[in-house]
Design an enzyme around this catalytic site. Structure first.
Site, PDB file in Angstrom:
ATOM      1  N   PRO A  22       0.884  -1.358   0.187  1.00  0.00           N
ATOM      2  CA  PRO A  22       0.062   0.099  -0.125  1.00  0.00           C
ATOM      3  C   PRO A  22       0.850   1.290  -0.038  1.00  0.00           C
ATOM      4  O   PRO A  22       1.367   1.761   1.034  1.00  0.00           O
ATOM      5  CB  PRO A  22      -0.837  -0.136   1.380  1.00  0.00           C
ATOM      6  CG  PRO A  22      -0.078  -1.079   2.208  1.00  0.00           C
ATOM      7  CD  PRO A  22       0.918  -2.027   1.503  1.00  0.00           C
ATOM      8  N   ASP A 199       5.736   2.344   2.277  1.00  0.00           N
ATOM      9  CA  ASP A 199       4.893   1.238   2.432  1.00  0.00           C
ATOM     10  C   ASP A 199       4.051   1.723   3.782  1.00  0.00           C
ATOM     11  O   ASP A 199       4.691   1.700   4.946  1.00  0.00           O
ATOM     12  CB  ASP A 199       5.738  -0.102   2.690  1.00  0.00           C
ATOM     13  CG  ASP A 199       4.919  -1.372   3.211  1.00  0.00           C
ATOM     14  OD1 ASP A 199       3.585  -1.083   3.244  1.00  0.00           O
ATOM     15  OD2 ASP A 199       5.334  -2.342   2.866  1.00  0.00           O
ATOM     16  N   HIS A 200       2.844   1.707   3.728  1.00  0.00           N
ATOM     17  CA  HIS A 200       2.074   2.172   4.865  1.00  0.00           C
ATOM     18  C   HIS A 200       1.911   1.201   5.828  1.00  0.00           C
ATOM     19  O   HIS A 200       1.420   1.510   7.300  1.00  0.00           O
ATOM     20  CB  HIS A 200       0.722   2.721   4.261  1.00  0.00           C
ATOM     21  CG  HIS A 200      -0.134   3.748   5.142  1.00  0.00           C
ATOM     22  ND1 HIS A 200       0.401   3.892   6.281  1.00  0.00           N
ATOM     23  CD2 HIS A 200      -0.959   4.687   4.656  1.00  0.00           C
ATOM     24  CE1 HIS A 200      -0.451   4.872   6.967  1.00  0.00           C
ATOM     25  NE2 HIS A 200      -1.209   5.433   5.946  1.00  0.00           N
ATOM     26  N   ARG A 201       2.021  -0.119   5.649  1.00  0.00           N
ATOM     27  CA  ARG A 201       2.279  -0.924   6.680  1.00  0.00           C
ATOM     28  C   ARG A 201       3.246  -0.902   7.456  1.00  0.00           C
ATOM     29  O   ARG A 201       3.361  -1.362   8.829  1.00  0.00           O
ATOM     30  CB  ARG A 201       2.420  -2.372   5.939  1.00  0.00           C
ATOM     31  CG  ARG A 201       1.178  -2.840   5.208  1.00  0.00           C
ATOM     32  CD  ARG A 201       1.630  -4.144   4.270  1.00  0.00           C
ATOM     33  NE  ARG A 201       2.893  -4.077   3.480  1.00  0.00           N
ATOM     34  CZ  ARG A 201       3.359  -5.080   2.764  1.00  0.00           C
ATOM     35  NH1 ARG A 201       2.555  -6.236   2.534  1.00  0.00           N
ATOM     36  NH2 ARG A 201       4.323  -4.856   2.087  1.00  0.00           N
ATOM     37  N   VAL A 202       4.322  -0.163   7.151  1.00  0.00           N
ATOM     38  CA  VAL A 202       5.618  -0.047   8.102  1.00  0.00           C
ATOM     39  C   VAL A 202       5.699   1.448   8.484  1.00  0.00           C
ATOM     40  O   VAL A 202       5.925   1.814   9.614  1.00  0.00           O
ATOM     41  CB  VAL A 202       6.794  -0.237   7.238  1.00  0.00           C
ATOM     42  CG1 VAL A 202       7.931  -0.289   8.152  1.00  0.00           C
ATOM     43  CG2 VAL A 202       6.885  -1.874   6.628  1.00  0.00           C
TER      44      VAL A 202
END
Length: 227
Positions: A22, A199-202
């Protein structure tokens, strides 16, 4: 034209990146007149030839500035896995290099610990061997963060696709003279637009904004890179 093995790998990795990571993007304009002056002053000090000779590029200083900023923001020097976020101890910068077959990302390892001349000479060697197909696998596999610089083509703004499994890539555009307002008055400055893809997860929005803000401060005060 049949697809080469490299083209197939590029297609697979970039498709995987856009489909599964994402992405979001944070952009800032960075004034580089002080950086250009420092570069010219340091290049003037270089021996004309011999083992101590060097010729710094803007990209060399951006690599150093990015590495120094990543050292301050270890959460951006990381990779997502389902069980944990992996933070890297070393600051290894992958630098995108265009080659006839496509694209490859040789790595400047521990870039935060190296001087500008060392980064410059190492990058020239890596790029030359990348274009001649002589890189060793360990010289382009890995890395914790990437830089893609298209400033030499006069590109004014672009966003880069994350290089998996990394969590961030910095897109660097050309330094262009633009009107700016300083202390309420109109002035001219050399401005470089940089876009951080993360990376929006990170990396969440506030962290990405703080990172690129810190990078902007470092590039606009480049003497800090000599400390």
């Amino acid at each position: 034209m049949p697809n080469s093995s490299m083209r197939k790998v590029i297609a697979r990795r970039l498709s995987e990146s856009k489909a599964t990571i994402p992405h979001f993007y944070v952009t800032m304009d960075i004034e580089i007149d002080a950086l250009l002056k420092l570069r010219a002053d340091l290049n003037a000090r270089s021996p004309k030839d011999g083992p101590g000779a060097y010729k710094l590029s803007v990209n060399d200083l951006v690599i150093k500035a990015t590495a120094a900023t990543l050292r301050r923001f270890p959460s951006c020097n990381a990779t997502w896995t389902e069980d944990a976020i992996i933070q890297y101890h070393d600051v290894d910068i992958s630098v995108a290099v265009s080659i006839p077959e496509g694209l490859i990302t040789p790595i400047v390892r521990s870039a935060d610990k190296k001087g500008l001349a060392a980064i410059s000479n190492e990058m020239k060697d890596l790029a030359a061997r990348a274009k001649s197909g002589k890189l060793k696998p360990e010289e382009f596999q890995g890395g914790g963060f990437s830089i893609s610089n298209m400033g030499m083509y006069g590109v004014s703004d672009f966003s880069a696709i994350i290089n998996p499994p990394q969590a961030g890539i910095l897109a660097v555009s050309a330094g262009l003279q633009k009107p700016v307002v300083k202390d309420g008055a109109l002035a001219i400055a050399t401005v470089m637009t940089c876009t951080l893809s993360v990376d929006h997860r990170v990396i969440d929005g506030a962290l990405a904004a703080e990172f690129i803000q810190a990078l902007k401060r470092t590039i606009e005060d480049p003497l800090s890179l000599l400390l």
